[in-house]
Write a protein that holds these residues in place. Structure first.
Motif, PDB file in Angstrom:
ATOM      1  N   GLU A  98     -16.271 -32.650 -38.345  1.00  0.00           N
ATOM      2  CA  GLU A  98     -15.867 -32.430 -36.961  1.00  0.00           C
ATOM      3  C   GLU A  98     -14.360 -32.398 -36.778  1.00  0.00           C
ATOM      4  N   GLU A  99     -13.665 -33.373 -37.355  1.00  0.00           N
ATOM      5  CA  GLU A  99     -12.220 -33.451 -37.138  1.00  0.00           C
ATOM      6  C   GLU A  99     -11.504 -32.255 -37.741  1.00  0.00           C
ATOM      7  N   SER A 100     -11.912 -31.842 -38.948  1.00  0.00           N
ATOM      8  CA  SER A 100     -11.262 -30.704 -39.601  1.00  0.00           C
ATOM      9  C   SER A 100     -11.442 -29.433 -38.786  1.00  0.00           C
ATOM     10  N   VAL A 101     -12.662 -29.204 -38.307  1.00  0.00           N
ATOM     11  CA  VAL A 101     -12.962 -27.986 -37.554  1.00  0.00           C
ATOM     12  C   VAL A 101     -12.172 -27.955 -36.251  1.00  0.00           C
ATOM     13  N   ILE A 102     -12.297 -29.005 -35.450  1.00  0.00           N
ATOM     14  CA  ILE A 102     -11.637 -29.038 -34.150  1.00  0.00           C
ATOM     15  C   ILE A 102     -10.126 -28.968 -34.299  1.00  0.00           C
ATOM     16  N   SER A 103      -9.571 -29.718 -35.262  1.00  0.00           N
ATOM     17  CA  SER A 103      -8.125 -29.729 -35.445  1.00  0.00           C
ATOM     18  C   SER A 103      -7.612 -28.347 -35.812  1.00  0.00           C
ATOM     19  N   ALA A 104      -8.313 -27.659 -36.726  1.00  0.00           N
ATOM     20  CA  ALA A 104      -7.872 -26.327 -37.156  1.00  0.00           C
ATOM     21  C   ALA A 104      -7.922 -25.332 -36.004  1.00  0.00           C
ATOM     22  N   ILE A 105      -8.983 -25.404 -35.217  1.00  0.00           N
ATOM     23  CA  ILE A 105      -9.115 -24.483 -34.084  1.00  0.00           C
ATOM     24  C   ILE A 105      -8.064 -24.783 -33.020  1.00  0.00           C
ATOM     25  N   MET A 106      -7.821 -26.065 -32.777  1.00  0.00           N
ATOM     26  CA  MET A 106      -6.860 -26.439 -31.749  1.00  0.00           C
ATOM     27  C   MET A 106      -5.433 -26.016 -32.095  1.00  0.00           C
ATOM     28  N   VAL A 107      -5.085 -25.986 -33.393  1.00  0.00           N
ATOM     29  CA  VAL A 107      -3.710 -25.611 -33.740  1.00  0.00           C
ATOM     30  C   VAL A 107      -3.553 -24.110 -33.952  1.00  0.00           C
ATOM     31  N   GLY A 108      -4.670 -23.351 -33.849  1.00  0.00           N
ATOM     32  CA  GLY A 108      -4.482 -21.908 -33.860  1.00  0.00           C
ATOM     33  C   GLY A 108      -5.428 -21.065 -34.672  1.00  0.00           C
ATOM     34  N   ALA A 109      -6.359 -21.659 -35.423  1.00  0.00           N
ATOM     35  CA  ALA A 109      -7.299 -20.849 -36.201  1.00  0.00           C
ATOM     36  C   ALA A 109      -8.277 -20.135 -35.273  1.00  0.00           C
ATOM     37  N   THR A 110      -8.563 -18.868 -35.562  1.00  0.00           N
ATOM     38  CA  THR A 110      -9.515 -18.112 -34.747  1.00  0.00           C
ATOM     39  C   THR A 110     -10.812 -17.832 -35.494  1.00  0.00           C
ATOM     40  N   GLY A 111     -10.875 -18.244 -36.757  1.00  0.00           N
ATOM     41  CA  GLY A 111     -12.098 -18.120 -37.541  1.00  0.00           C
ATOM     42  C   GLY A 111     -12.204 -19.297 -38.488  1.00  0.00           C
ATOM     43  N   TYR A 112     -13.427 -19.621 -38.915  1.00  0.00           N
ATOM     44  CA  TYR A 112     -13.617 -20.787 -39.784  1.00  0.00           C
ATOM     45  C   TYR A 112     -14.827 -20.536 -40.672  1.00  0.00           C
ATOM     46  N   LEU A 113     -14.578 -20.344 -41.959  1.00  0.00           N
ATOM     47  CA  LEU A 113     -15.660 -20.113 -42.920  1.00  0.00           C
ATOM     48  C   LEU A 113     -15.713 -21.254 -43.924  1.00  0.00           C
ATOM     49  N   LEU A 114     -16.923 -21.700 -44.221  1.00  0.00           N
ATOM     50  CA  LEU A 114     -17.111 -22.705 -45.249  1.00  0.00           C
ATOM     51  C   LEU A 114     -17.245 -22.023 -46.602  1.00  0.00           C
TER      52      LEU A 114
END
Length: 227
Positions: A98-114
């Motif tokens: 949860e923390e990794s996903v939310i933090s990355a999105i909040m600082v500017g990531a627009t996509g997230y792939l595992l």
């Protein structure tokens, strides 16, 4: 880092900065993208190499891991978003918490792939990113849906500051959202470095959260801060 320059080269190419410390993964992604004629790919294995590439020119796309040998990918995402607002940013990581996903999105990531759910065609995924879509692994998408369920689109906006945070706590929360260190927050607000953790503990208690990512998410939901 490869010797290719980051930027629009050759004419019309989509420039990609790929940041991945695991060599086999980096090579695999590089080869998959470089095989498509419209991509010009530069690779970096560390935060330092990535920063050097960014100094050269703005990539149109940043693909970054989060766990790097000399720092965290979220630092690079935040710096890139601030310096190059038009760059599309996608995380490619083994971290799905949860923390990794939310933090990355909040600082500017627009996509997230595992990494365990790579698409069969990474080039097509990057094309989607450039076209304005937000490629997200299915498990991450479900997580985001669960976090936002319970409030229909037609529902009224949440009341501001339902957690009753003080103005000082909101200032500190803004610093957390921007990724500042405790020392940076203390200096900016004229506080003692030792008092900041106590304020953050109170923020977590009032928001009923346990991590920075959760705190930022809840603060944005309540309209307490804007990034």
């Amino acid at each position: 880092m490869t010797s290719q320059a980051v930027g629009r080269s050759p004419a019309g190419a989509i420039t990609v900065l790929l940041v991945e410390d695991d060599a086999p993964t980096r090579w695999r992604l590089h080869d998959a993208l470089a095989a498509a004629p419209e991509f010009e790919v530069v690779t970096a294995a560390t935060l330092a190499e990535a920063r050097a590439a960014l100094v050269a020119a703005a990539p149109q796309v940043l693909l970054s891991d989060l766990q790097l040998p000399d720092g965290h990918g979220s630092e690079l995402i935040r710096e890139t978003r601030q310096r190059y607002p038009k760059t599309e940013i996608m995380v490619i990581s083994i971290l799905g918490d949860e923390e990794s996903v939310i933090s990355a999105i909040m600082v500017g990531a627009t996509g997230y792939l595992l990494k365990d759910a790579f698409p069969t065609d990474i080039a097509a995924t990057v094309r989607d990113l450039v076209a304005g879509h937000s490629p997200i692994s299915a498990s991450i998408a479900r997580f985001i849906v669960r976090r936002t369920q319970g409030q229909p689109a037609s529902a009224p906006a949440p009341a501001l500051n339902t957690a009753r945070l003080t103005p000082r706590e909101i200032d500190i929360l803004w610093g957390i959202a921007k990724g500042f260190s405790y020392a940076d927050i203390a200096e900016h607000l004229g506080l003692s470095r030792q008092t900041v953790p106590g304020h953050i503990k109170n923020i977590y208690r009032k928001l009923e959260v346990n991590t920075r990512g959760e705190a930022v998410f809840e603060a944005l939901q309540q309209g307490l801060i804007r990034l």
